[in-house]
Structures are given as structure tokens and as C-alpha cells.
Write an enzyme that holds these catalytic residues in place. Structure first.
Site, mmCIF file in Angstrom:
data_model
loop_
_atom_site.group_PDB
_atom_site.id
_atom_site.type_symbol
_atom_site.label_atom_id
_atom_site.label_comp_id
_atom_site.label_asym_id
_atom_site.label_seq_id
_atom_site.Cartn_x
_atom_site.Cartn_y
_atom_site.Cartn_z
ATOM 1 N N CYS A 42 -16.595 1.408 1.270
ATOM 2 C CA CYS A 42 -15.392 0.581 1.497
ATOM 3 C C CYS A 42 -14.814 0.766 2.896
ATOM 4 C CB CYS A 42 -14.346 0.885 0.435
ATOM 5 S SG CYS A 42 -13.903 2.623 0.380
ATOM 6 N N ARG A 59 -13.294 -8.814 2.383
ATOM 7 C CA ARG A 59 -11.893 -8.575 2.003
ATOM 8 C C ARG A 59 -11.052 -9.803 2.345
ATOM 9 N NH1 ARG A 59 -10.100 -3.264 1.739
ATOM 10 N NH2 ARG A 59 -8.181 -4.228 0.985
ATOM 11 N N ARG A 71 0.879 -1.186 0.000
ATOM 12 C CA ARG A 71 0.000 0.000 0.000
ATOM 13 C C ARG A 71 0.904 1.219 0.000
ATOM 14 N NH1 ARG A 71 -5.222 1.544 3.635
ATOM 15 N NH2 ARG A 71 -6.046 0.010 2.179
ATOM 16 N N GLN A 81 -10.125 -4.055 -3.098
ATOM 17 C CA GLN A 81 -11.452 -3.596 -2.670
ATOM 18 C C GLN A 81 -12.483 -3.862 -3.761
ATOM 19 O OE1 GLN A 81 -12.312 -1.964 0.449
ATOM 20 N NE2 GLN A 81 -14.284 -2.595 -0.374
ATOM 21 N N ASP A 123 -17.682 6.702 -0.879
ATOM 22 C CA ASP A 123 -16.396 6.650 -0.159
ATOM 23 C C ASP A 123 -16.148 8.052 0.377
ATOM 24 O OD1 ASP A 123 -13.934 5.859 0.837
ATOM 25 O OD2 ASP A 123 -12.912 5.893 -1.108
ATOM 26 N N HIS A 125 -7.622 0.772 -6.209
ATOM 27 C CA HIS A 125 -7.802 -0.080 -5.018
ATOM 28 C C HIS A 125 -8.408 -1.405 -5.496
ATOM 29 C CE1 HIS A 125 -7.894 -1.246 -0.982
ATOM 30 N NE2 HIS A 125 -8.720 -0.354 -0.457
HETATM 31 N N1 CP Z 1 -11.189 -0.168 2.715
HETATM 32 C C1 CP Z 1 -9.903 -0.181 3.116
HETATM 33 O O1 CP Z 1 -8.953 -0.371 2.319
HETATM 34 O O2 CP Z 1 -9.752 -0.029 4.457
HETATM 35 P P1 CP Z 1 -8.355 0.252 5.186
HETATM 36 O O3 CP Z 1 -7.848 1.578 4.686
HETATM 37 O O4 CP Z 1 -8.680 0.264 6.667
HETATM 38 O O5 CP Z 1 -7.402 -0.848 4.835
#
Ligand code: CP
Length: 304
Positions: free
Chosen positions: A261, A289, A100, A130, A222, A127
Site C-alpha cells: 500500500c 486510490r 485520517r 486502501q 505493509d 484502512h
Molecule cells: N497508502 C496510504 O494510505 O498512503 P499515505 O499514508 O501516503 O496516504
């Protein structure tokens, strides 16, 4: 065997996405296994995370492997060592790298130099984990998901981009309802349109949120300001009409669900009334997830 990566949704073809989603359903019923027995998965995080970090960590453990969390500040990467050399070194130790970070180019560089699968756990542009999960969650509610419409309301961010591509590849129509100034960047929109054309699926922009939600099977939103963005009051004002609330939900199909998300800013892009209401699948998305990423890891590492 060529190393397979998941830098973006379209790194898998439609048949592979189907396989991963079916496997995720099996893993949801039967969570423990040994497909990653003796395998180590590095988790490099340069941004905060709750769901992604924990679901990957738990998922690797449940399949018999070992997750290795590496906060970027703990690594030499980008300080005294290049991303390319970090990729080469980690590939000698671990069986997959989950990352990430900010720039999509960093994920692409890591993948180009890694001898093991690299999985994008969120960049500023995309993403994809997701998005796969979102399609899985939709299919749980709507086994006949092909041809249904998901309306995404709010900021045209990384989640919107990957959702639109995943929808296009799985037969789900995606309507983006964003105000002027919050559009998906043009280079990513061009890619979305191209993927949709290739798969014979429809994606479109509808600025009027009331029109956008008519006929929708899901309303998705989001946060209005992504990680690292400084909140901007004119953007916040422009987005007020795009808040997912009971009034907008009432205009969608009677069976429509509400998606987010997470993390959510309750009262801003979504009201607690709908997020905690009976039509919310928000916490199913969070749980899923785990199942989807396990299936993805197993597929990329073992090919099964
Ligand atoms: N939706 C998501 O990626 O959550 P986090 O940022 O908590 O990993």
C-alpha cells in the site's frame, strides 16, 4: 435520505462495492466530470499522508468540487471543541468529511453526529479506502478474481484487517501470514471471520510464509511498524521470514503479483527487486486510490 458513511468496508454491501468498483473503472477511462460541481469536501488529517491526501484532493477537483485540507492542529477539534460539535458545524459548510486519525471511535463519533458522509482515510484499526482500491487493482490483473488467494505477509495491522474484509465481501480468499505476536487483534479477527462466513469466503492464518504463498495470486505486505509505533527489535526479528522477496514470490503462482500500500521500507518488509520488478502492481495501487475514491465520493454524496 439517510446519510451514508464509509467508516469501514462493510458500511457498503457487496452490491454497492461492485457499483463503486465499476464506476471507478469508468472514471479511470474518463477522469473528469461534474458530479461534485459546487461541492466541498473537508480533509481532516491527524497523521502524515502522501497518497490519501493528494488522491482525495485531486479527485475532488477532477469531479468539479473543492477539497479543503484541514490539518488537525489547525482545528479546534479535540482542543476547545468536541468531535461531536465539530461534526455538526462542518456539516453546515461542507458536503463530505474525509478523516485520517488514530482511534476508530473518533471516526465513528464524527459519523454519528455529521449530517454529511464521513469517509475513513485510515485509523489504527482500518484502512478501508486502501482495501477497496486493492480489490480494484487485483481485478485489473485478474478479471476472474473470485476464488483467487491473496496472501498478506507481515504485521496484522489496519491494512490487513480491511483487506481481509474487502476480500471476504468480493469473493477473494485472504490468507494472513503473520508471526505470533503480530496477529490481528481478536475483536477485529472475529469480525473478519463473521463477514467471511456471511459471504461464503475463506480467510485463514498460516504462520509458515512458505506454505502461505503456495497457490497465491498476490503477495501483499505493509510496513512492520505502523505510523506512531515505536520499532521493536524482537518484533523485527520475528518478521524477517515474512519479507516479500524473490524466493517467496517464486513459490506463488507463476502469474502472481506483488502488492504494497506504500510507503515502503525497501529492504525490510519488501525487497526492491520485487517491488520494482515486472510482477509488481504497487504503483498501480497508488494510482488507483484516485479512481476508487472518486467513485466512492460520488456514490456517498450524490448516490451516483
Ligand atoms: N497508502 C496510504 O494510505 O498512503 P499515505 O499514508 O501516503 O496516504
Amino acid at each position: 435520505m439517510n446519510v451514508r458513511h464509509f467508516r469501514k468496508v462493510a458500511d457498503l454491501d457487496a452490491r454497492e462495492i461492485r457499483y463503486v468498483l465499476d464506476e471507478a473503472a469508468r472514471l479511470k477511462r474518463q477522469p473528469h466530470g461534474d458530479v461534485l460541481d459546487g461541492k466541498t469536501v473537508a480533509l481532516i488529517f491527524s497523521k502524515p499522508s502522501t497518497r490519501t491526501r493528494v488522491s482525495f484532493s485531486v479527485g475532488v477537483y477532477q469531479l468539479g468540487g473543492m477539497p479543503l485540507f484541514l490539518g488537525e492542529q489547525e482545528l479546534q477539534m479535540r482542543k476547545s471543541e468536541s468531535i461531536e460539535d465539530t461534526a455538526r458545524v462542518l456539516s453546515r459548510y461542507v458536503d463530505a468529511i474525509v478523516i485520517r486519525t488514530f482511534a476508530q471511535a473518533d471516526v465513528d463519533d464524527l459519523a454519528a453526529n455529521a449530517g454529511v458522509p464521513v469517509i475513513n482515510a485510515l485509523t489504527d484499526d482500518r484502512h478501508p479506502c486502501q482495501a477497496l482500491t486493492d480489490i480494484f487493482t487485483l481485478e485489473e490483473r485478474f478479471p476472474d478474481v473470485r476464488g483467487r488467494t491473496v496472501t498478506y505477509l507481515g504485521d496484522g495491522n489496519n491494512v490487513a484487517v480491511s483487506l481481509a474484509i474487502a476480500g471476504a465481501m468480493t469473493g477473494v480468499q485472504v490468507c494472513l501470514s503473520v508471526p505470533e505476536g503480530c496477529d490481528v487483534p481478536a475483536r477485529l479477527w472475529d469480525e473478519i471471520v463473521s463477514v467471511a462466513k456471511q459471504h461464503g469466503t475463506r480467510v485463514w492464518v498460516e504462520r509458515d510464509p512458505a506454505l502461505a504463498v503456495a497457490g497465491a495470486s498476490a503477495l501483499y505486505t505493509d510496513v512492520w511498524f505502523s505510523m506512531g509505533q515505536v520499532p521493536d527489535e524482537s518484533k523485527r526479528r520475528a518478521l524477517q521470514a515474512y519479507r516479500v522477496d524473490a524466493t517467496l514470490l517464486a513459490r506463488a503462482l507463476p502469474e502472481a503479483v506483488v502488492m504494497h500500500c506504500l510507503p515502503a521500507h525497501r529492504g525490510e518488509e519488501i525487497t526492491s527487486e520485487v517491488m520494482d520488478g515486472p510482477r509488481s502492481v504497487v504503483f498501480d495501487q497508488a494510482e488507483n486510490r484516485l479512481h476508487v475514491q472518486k467513485a466512492l465520493l460520488a456514490y456517498l454524496i450524490r448516490g451516483s
